[in-house]
Enzyme design. Structure first.
Site, PDB file in Angstrom:
ATOM      1  NE  ARG A 136      -4.593   2.556   2.097  1.00 45.74           N
ATOM      2  CZ  ARG A 136      -5.677   1.938   2.577  1.00 45.74           C
ATOM      3  NH1 ARG A 136      -6.274   0.995   1.854  1.00 45.74           N
ATOM      4  NH2 ARG A 136      -6.167   2.260   3.748  1.00 45.74           N
ATOM      5  CG  ASN A 164      -2.069   0.072   3.281  1.00 43.66           C
ATOM      6  OD1 ASN A 164      -1.224   0.748   2.723  1.00 43.66           O
ATOM      7  ND2 ASN A 164      -2.904   0.572   4.186  1.00 43.66           N
TER       8      ASN A 164
END
Length: 819
Positions: free
Chosen positions: A17, A35
C-alpha cells in the site's frame, strides 16, 4: 477518469500500500488504496492515459517480497462504488475483511532481514543500533504472527505494543510507512535472557542430601544479548526464541558440547544445520556455486545443503557421515548479532526430535530450562511453528534445479499457482501422508500447502496439524467462497493417522461432501504434474513405503498416468520382509531378507562382517548407536524361521528398502538412526568413486549389474547375487556406482517401453529416494539423451511433503474428466 484497480497476489505484509501511494503521487493521481482480505483495491482518478500507465506499471513494478499475479482495471462512475468520494491527494485507508472475489487470497511468508535493516542495526549512529527485532515493510515475521486477514496491526501479535512518537512518525512516511511490525528499543518487544546455573556441591540443610540449586539470573536488552553470547562462548547451550519458533543454539567445534545437544534433543546422528554470519564465512567450510549463493541470499533464508570443504571442518558429530553441511544465513537481527560475535553456530529447532517445534515461552521453559544454560527470548506471541526450510541445488544437464527437502518458513503459505482453475465451486482439503506430513487446501486457481509438521505418529504433531488446518481455513476465508461441495482427500493406507484424521474431519462437515483415498506413489507423481500443468505422463515413483492397491507395500513404481488415473507398469519384484517398523531402520534385517529371497546363506555372505558385529554388540557402547543395527547368528536364525513360517512378514517392493539392503551388504550402512542414513552412505561411496576417477583421469565403470525385468517386475534375486559375488574382489565404491547406474538404466528401459506403446514422452520423477542427487542426475541424463522431457519437483518436496498437493491435483483431473 476514475478507475477501480484490483491487484491480486502476495500483496499484503510487504509494504504494498505505501508503494502504491508513492507511485500514485509520482503520477499525480488522487484516490486511495486499501487491503480487501487477500487483494489490494485501488481507486485512481486522473487523466485516462495517466491512470492506464499507472496500472501498467503496477504489473511490472512492485516492492521486495511481493508477488503480483494479476492487475485488473475497471472504469467507474462517479458514484461507484458506494462510499467512495472524490478528494484531492492519495491516501491509505482502513482495510476491509474480505473482497468478494471467489478466490483464495495470497499472503507472504516470514521474510528474512533485509539489507537496509541490517545496515541500520549495525550503524552506531542509528536509533535502532543493535535492536535485535528490527524490521520494516520489506522484512520480518508475517505468517507466524498473523491472526487474520487483512494484515493490519490489530490482526497480528504486535497489537499489544503501542508505537513510540518516533515510530508513529515513521509509520506515516519512508520505508516503514504502514510497516505493521514497526518497533524499536523504546516501544517494541525486547530481548530477555534467563540464566540457570546449578551448584552441585550444595548440601540441603533440611535432610542432609546433596541437591541441585538453581540460581536464576534475568537480564534484558543489550545485557541479555551480551550474557547469551558469553554462555555460548564458554561452551554452553541456550534456547533462542527465533522469528517463527524456539531454537537451540551451540558452538559447533567441541564434540562433547555437540553430544550434549544431541542428548538434550534425543537426536542420534542426524546432521545439524550451521548458521553463518555471511556468505564469505560459508565459503571457508563449504563449496558454494553461483546458484547456491543466490538461494542462500534469498529473503526466505533457507538451509541449503552444500558440499564440505575437506580441509576445514567442525566437530565430527555435527554432520556425521554426511558429505554436506546444511548452511544458512541469519533470518533476523538477533541471529546476526550472535553470529557476528561468535562465528558459525549450530541453530536447530527447539524441540525433542520427532516432536513439534515449540512456540510457547512457558512450554519451552518447562521442557528445556533444566537441561540448557539459558533462554534468550522476547514477549511477543508466535502463533504457528515454522521450521527452517531445507533445499538442495542439483545440476541436471545445463540447468540448476532447486529441490526442497523441507518446505516451511520463508515459503509457506505461498500457493502453487495453477494454469487452470480447479473444478468450479469445489473446495479440496487433502491430508497428505504420515511421514513429513503437510495438508493442502485447493480452490479456484491455487493450492495452498501447509508448513512441514513431521511424522504423524506423535500426538503433539497431530494436535499442531489439526490446529493449523482450522486456522488456515479461517485466515484464508473459505467460509466466504461459493462452495457447492467439499472433497476430503487422504492416503489409501488403512493404518495411517492422516487417513483417520481425514475421515474424522469428513464426518464433522456439513453440506455436500465426499471422501476419497488416493494411492501414495500416484500422489507423488501428481505433485510434479501439478507444478507443471500436466495431464498425462510416465511417472517414476521411487520411495520407501506406500500402500498399494494389491494390499502390499509399494515403492518402485513406473506408472502410466492419464487424466488423474494410473496403471502400474513396472516395479521391483516383491520380497518378503520381517520386522515391520524395525526393518525400516535396521538395514541388516533387510539385507538378510533379500539374501534369503535370492537363495543365499546370509551367514556365509556376511562372514567376518557378522563376527565384527557380534564383537561390537558385546561392547555395550550404547552411545555408538550400533547395538540395534547388528545381527548375531541367533538373529539370523530368527529371521529365517519367521520367513519360513510367514510370521510377522509382509511383501515389500520399496526401492528405498533395496538401497538399504545393498548399503549393508557392501558394508557402508548398518542402521537408519534417521531416515535415509544408509542410502546416504551408499551414495557417498559412489560419489567418492566418481571423484577418484575424475582426479586420476580414469574411466568410470560402464558395467551394469544383473537386473532383468520379467513380466513387469525387476527381479532383484540375480542383482543381489551379482553384488555379493563381485564384492569379494571388486572395489565396493565402484559397485555402489554400478548399482545406481543399473537402477537408472532399468527405469529408462521401462520408459522406452511405455513410449513405444503409448507415445508419451513426459516423465515425472518423485519420491523420497530421489533425494539421492546421484540417482537423479544420472537418470535425468539417460532420459534426456533418449528424447524424454523430464520434470522434477521444484516448488514442493520430492518426499512425502508434496503428497497433499498431488492428491488435490489428481482428484481434480478425475473430476474434470467425469464432467
Amino acid at each position: 477518469m476514475k478507475a477501480l484497480i484490483r491487484v491480486t497476489g502476495a500483496v499484503q505484509g510487504v509494504g504494498y500500500r505505501p508503494f502504491v501511494a508513492e507511485l500514485a503521487s509520482k503520477y499525480a493521481l488522487s484516490g486511495e488504496v486499501k487491503n480487501c482480505g487477500g487483494i489490494v483495491e485501488i481507486i485512481a482518478e486522473g487523466p485516462e492515459d495517466t491512470v492506464k500507465s499507472f496500472a501498467k506499471e503496477l504489473e511490472v513494478s512492485y516492492p521486495f517480497g511481493s508477488i503480483v499475479i494479476n492487475v485488473s482495471l475497471e472504469t467507474m462512475n462517479e458514484c461507484e462504488p458506494e462510499g467512495h468520494k472524490s478528494f484531492s491527494g492519495f491516501r491509505i485507508v482502513q482495510s476491509t475483511r474480505f473482497d468478494q472475489e471467489g478466490s483464495l487470497p495470497v499472503f507472504p511468508p516470514d521474510i528474512g532481514i533485509c539489507d537496509d535493516c541490517l545496515s541500520e542495526m549495525l550503524n552506531s549512529d542509528d536509533r535502532r543500533y543493535r535492536y535485535p527485532l528490527i524490521s520494516c515493510v520489506s522484512c520480518g515475521p508475517r505468517y507466524s504472527i498473523l491472526k487474520n486477514l487483512p494484515y493490519d496491526r490489530e490482526n497480528i501479535t504486535m497489537d499489544i505494543y503501542d508505537m513510540c512518537p518516533e515510530c508513529s512518525a515513521e509509520y506515516l512516511k519512508g520505508r516503514r510507512r504502514h510497516a505493521q511490525t514497526i518497533s524499536c528499543h523504546s516501544c517494541g518487544p525486547q530481548m530477555i535472557f534467563k540464566t540457570t546455573s546449578i551448584d552441585f556441591g550444595f548440601m540441603n540443610p533440611k535432610n542432609g542430601s546433596s541437591d541441585h540449586v538453581k540460581d536464576i539470573k534475568i537480564s534484558s536488552k543489550e545485557d541479555a544479548v551480551r550474557d547469551a553470547i558469553k554462555i555460548l562462548r564458554d561452551g554452553g547451550i541456550i534456547g533462542l526464541k527465533g522469528i517463527s519458533g524456539y531454537q537451540l543454539v551451540a558452538l559447533p567445534y567441541n564434540e562433547s558440547v555437540v553430544q550434549r545437544l544431541r542428548d538434550i534433543k534425543g537426536r542420534e546422528k542426524k546432521p545439524f544445520a550451521i548458521m553463518f554470519e555471511n556468505i564469505y564465512s560459508i565459503t571457508d567450510y563449504c563449496c558454494v556455486n553461483e546458484e547456491e549463493e543466490k538461494l542462500l541470499n534469498q529473503s526466505s533464508r533457507p538451509i541449503v545443503l552444500l558440499d564440505k570443504v575437506p580441509v576445514k571442518c567442525f566437530a565430527s558429530n555435527v554432520c556425521g557421515i554426511s558429505n554436506q553441511i546444511g548452511a544458512f544465513l541469519p533470518s533476523s537481527g538477533i541471529h546476526v548479532l550472535l553470529t557476528k560475535e561468535l562465528g558459525p553456530l549450530i541453530v536447530t529447532s527447539g524441540n525433542l526430535s520427532g516432536h513439534p517445534m515449540i512456540v510457547s515461552d512457558e512450554e519451552f521453559e518447562d521442557s528445556f530450562a533444566d537441561k540448557i544454560d539459558g533462554i534468550l527470548y522476547y514477549k511477543r506471541d508466535i502463533l504457528r511453528p515454522l521450521d527452517d526450510s531445507v533445499l538442495q541445488i542439483v545440476k541436471t544437464g545445463d540447468d540448476y534445479v532447486n529441490r526442497f527437502v523441507r518446505r516451511s518458513r520463508g515459503y509457506v503459505p505461498l500457493p502453487i499457482f495453477l494454469n487452470r482453475s480447479l473444478k468450479e465451486k469445489v473446495l479440496y482439503i487433502a491430508f497428505g501422508a504420515d511421514l513429513k506430513n503437510t495438508f493442502s487446501i485447493g480452490y479456484g486457481d491455487k493450492i495452498i500447502s501447509s508448513q512441514y509438521f513431521g511424522d504423524m505418529d506423535e500426538l503433539g504433531i497431530q494436535k499442531v496439524a489439526e490446529k493449523e488446518l482450522k486456522e488456515m481455513l479461517t485466515i484464508f476465508g473459505t467460509e466466504r467462497l461459493d462452495i457447492s461441495k467439499t472433497v476430503v482427500l487422504c492416503d489409501m493406507h488403512p493404518g495411517y493417522v492422516s487417513t483417520t484424521r481425514a475421515k474424522d474431519f469428513y464426518e464433522s462437515l456439513e453440506g455436500t461432501k465426499e471422501l476419497l483415498q488416493l494411492q501414495h506413489h500416484h500422489a507423488h507423481i501428481g505433485s510434479v504434474m501439478a507444478e507443471n500443468d500436466l495431464k498425462e505422463c510416465i511417472g517414476i515413483a521411487f520411495d520407501g513405503t506406500g500402500f498399494g492397491t494389491d494390499n502390499t507395500i509399494w515403492g518402485s513404481e513406473i506408472l502410466l498416468c492419464e487424466d488423474g488415473k494410473f496403471q502400474r507398469m513396472d516395479h521391483l519384484r516383491p520380497v518378503p520382509i520381517v520386522g515391520q517398523d524395525e526393518a525400516m531402520k535396521n538395514a541388516g534385517i533387510l539385507a538378510t531378507c533379500f539374501m534369503i529371497d535370492s537363495g543365499l546363506d546370509p551367514e556365509e555372505v556376511l562372514g567376518n562382517q557378522l563376527a565384527v558385529s557380534v564383537t561390537n554388540a558385546n561392547s555395550n557402547l550404547a552411545e555408538d548407536y550400533t547395538k540395534a543395527a547388528l545381527l548375531t547368528a541367533d538373529d539370523l536364525n530368527l529371521i529365517k524361521a519367521a520367513l519360513s513360517n510367514n510370521i510377522n512378514t509382509y511383501m515389500n517392493s520399496g526401492m528405498g528398502r533395496l538401497f538399504d539392503a545393498v548399503s549393508f551388504i557392501l558394508g557402508f550402512g548398518q542402521y537408519n538412526s534417521y531416515e535415509g542414513e544408509c542410502a546416504i552412505a551408499l551414495q557417498n561411496a559412489a560419489e567418492e568413486y566418481i571423484k577418484e576417477c575424475d582426479a586420476l583421469g580414469k574411466e568410470k565403470t560402464g558395467e551394469f549389474l544383473n537386473l532383468t525385468c520379467i513380466e513387469n517386475q525387476w527381479d532383484t534375486r540375480e542383482l543381489i547375487k551379482d553384488i555379493t559375488e563381485r564384492a569379494k574382489v571388486q572395489d565396493k565404491r565402484e559397485l555402489s556406482y554400478a548399482f545406481h547406474m543399473t537402477i537408472a538404466k532399468a527405469a529408462l528401459d521401462s520408459c522406452i517401453k511405455i513410449r513405444d506403446k503409448k507415445g508419451i514422452t513426459n516423465v515425472c520423477l518423485s519420491g523420497g529416494v530421489f533425494a539421492n542427487r546421484l540417482l537423479v542426475t544420472k537418470l535425468y541424463e539417460l532420459l534426456t539423451e533418449n528424447g524424454f522431457m523430464v520434470y522434477l519437483n521444484r516448488f514442493l518436496p520430492t518426499n512425502d511433503g508434496g503428497i497433499s498437493v498431488g492428491q488435490i491435483y489428481l482428484q481434480d483431473l478425475r473430476d474434470l474428466e467425469e464432467v
